[in-house]
Design a protein around this motif. Structure first.
Motif, PDB file in Angstrom:
ATOM      1  N   ASP A   1      10.843   8.639  -7.177  1.00 50.43           N
ATOM      2  CA  ASP A   1      11.108  10.051  -6.880  1.00 50.43           C
ATOM      3  C   ASP A   1      10.138  10.572  -5.826  1.00 50.43           C
ATOM      4  N   GLU A   2       8.859  10.215  -5.955  1.00 53.68           N
ATOM      5  CA  GLU A   2       7.866  10.661  -4.975  1.00 53.68           C
ATOM      6  C   GLU A   2       8.136  10.070  -3.590  1.00 53.68           C
ATOM      7  N   LEU A   3       8.640   8.841  -3.560  1.00 52.90           N
ATOM      8  CA  LEU A   3       8.987   8.223  -2.268  1.00 52.90           C
ATOM      9  C   LEU A   3      10.144   8.963  -1.610  1.00 52.90           C
ATOM     10  N   VAL A   4      11.148   9.335  -2.399  1.00 51.74           N
ATOM     11  CA  VAL A   4      12.298  10.082  -1.877  1.00 51.74           C
ATOM     12  C   VAL A   4      11.844  11.443  -1.355  1.00 51.74           C
ATOM     13  N   GLU A   5      10.869  12.060  -2.036  1.00 52.62           N
ATOM     14  CA  GLU A   5      10.344  13.368  -1.625  1.00 52.62           C
ATOM     15  C   GLU A   5       9.463  13.284  -0.376  1.00 52.62           C
TER      16      GLU A   5
ATOM     17  N   LEU B   1       0.835  -1.201   0.000  1.00 54.30           N
ATOM     18  CA  LEU B   1       0.000   0.000   0.000  1.00 54.30           C
ATOM     19  C   LEU B   1       0.864   1.242   0.000  1.00 54.30           C
ATOM     20  N   LEU B   2       0.447   2.214  -0.779  1.00 64.02           N
ATOM     21  CA  LEU B   2       0.997   3.564  -0.694  1.00 64.02           C
ATOM     22  C   LEU B   2      -0.027   4.375   0.089  1.00 64.02           C
ATOM     23  N   VAL B   3       0.401   4.957   1.190  1.00 65.20           N
ATOM     24  CA  VAL B   3      -0.483   5.777   2.017  1.00 65.20           C
ATOM     25  C   VAL B   3       0.020   7.207   1.909  1.00 65.20           C
ATOM     26  N   ALA B   4      -0.844   8.096   1.422  1.00 66.16           N
ATOM     27  CA  ALA B   4      -0.445   9.491   1.218  1.00 66.16           C
ATOM     28  C   ALA B   4      -0.036  10.134   2.537  1.00 66.16           C
TER      29      ALA B   4
END
Length: 196
Positions: free
Chosen positions: A146-150, A11-14
């Protein structure tokens, strides 16, 4: 290019810092993640459209609430079926083909994709739950990384019940609350921090 470690089935949780309104408090189940990109569905965006309004044949198999979910901002005119097929001896051998029943392809554990072109009768005796999604969330090569690093997403393990949560509006908090680390505290983050 470095090898991408697959997050399929996670899961990706915002995070509260994610500014994209398409993903505000979103919980995304990753259905595919490799060096070519990522694809998932947002699990907590029910629409007012009933499953029977667009896919009558599948309506009786859809879990509560029996509505279509907005899976993401991409291809809203297409439908994806995600279902849990509990493993066990009760699954008729005649319904099994390879890694699961005919008309269902395993993604991770008991979670898989349903072939919505197949007759629903093929799966009616083996499905534990079914959700229909209009559209999906997609990322090109390296974009999700990239979004994970951010810091836009938390990555956590999925549970089969996440797909069929009876209270999808509370899924963001529920997934965070069950974490055994500091993420459990994020579940208490206010909807509008400016009101504090």
């Amino acid at each position: 290019m470095t090898e991408v470690s697959s997050l399929t089935g996670r899961l990706l949780v915002a995070t509260p810092a994610l500014a994209d309104p398409n993903f505000d408090r979103a919980v995304v189940l990753l259905l595919d993640h490799d060096e070519e990109g990522s694809l998932g569905v947002v699990l907590n965006r029910p629409t007012p459209v009933g499953v029977g309004d667009i896919l009558q044949a599948w309506a009786s198999l859809a879990g509560e609430p029996g509505v279509v979910f907005q899976g993401g901002p991409v291809s809203l005119d297409s439908a994806l079926g995600v279902a849990v097929v509990p493993g066990g001896p009760e699954t008729p051998e005649s319904a099994l083909v390879g890694d699961g029943p005919l008309g269902w392809r395993r993604v991770h554990g008991a979670i898989g994709l349903v072939d919505l072109e197949a007759p629903p009768e093929l799966l009616s005796t083996v499905l534990g739950s079914l959700r229909i999604f209009a559209g999906y969330a997609g990322w090109g090569p390296g974009q999700l990384e990239d979004e994970l690093v951010e810091g836009a997403w938390y990555v956590v393990e999925s549970e089969p019940g996440d797909v069929s949560s009876p209270d999808p509006e509370q899924l963001w908090r529920a997934v965070l609350r069950r974490q055994r680390n500091e993420l459990a505290m994020v579940a208490t983050y206010p909807d509008d921090p400016s009101l504090n």
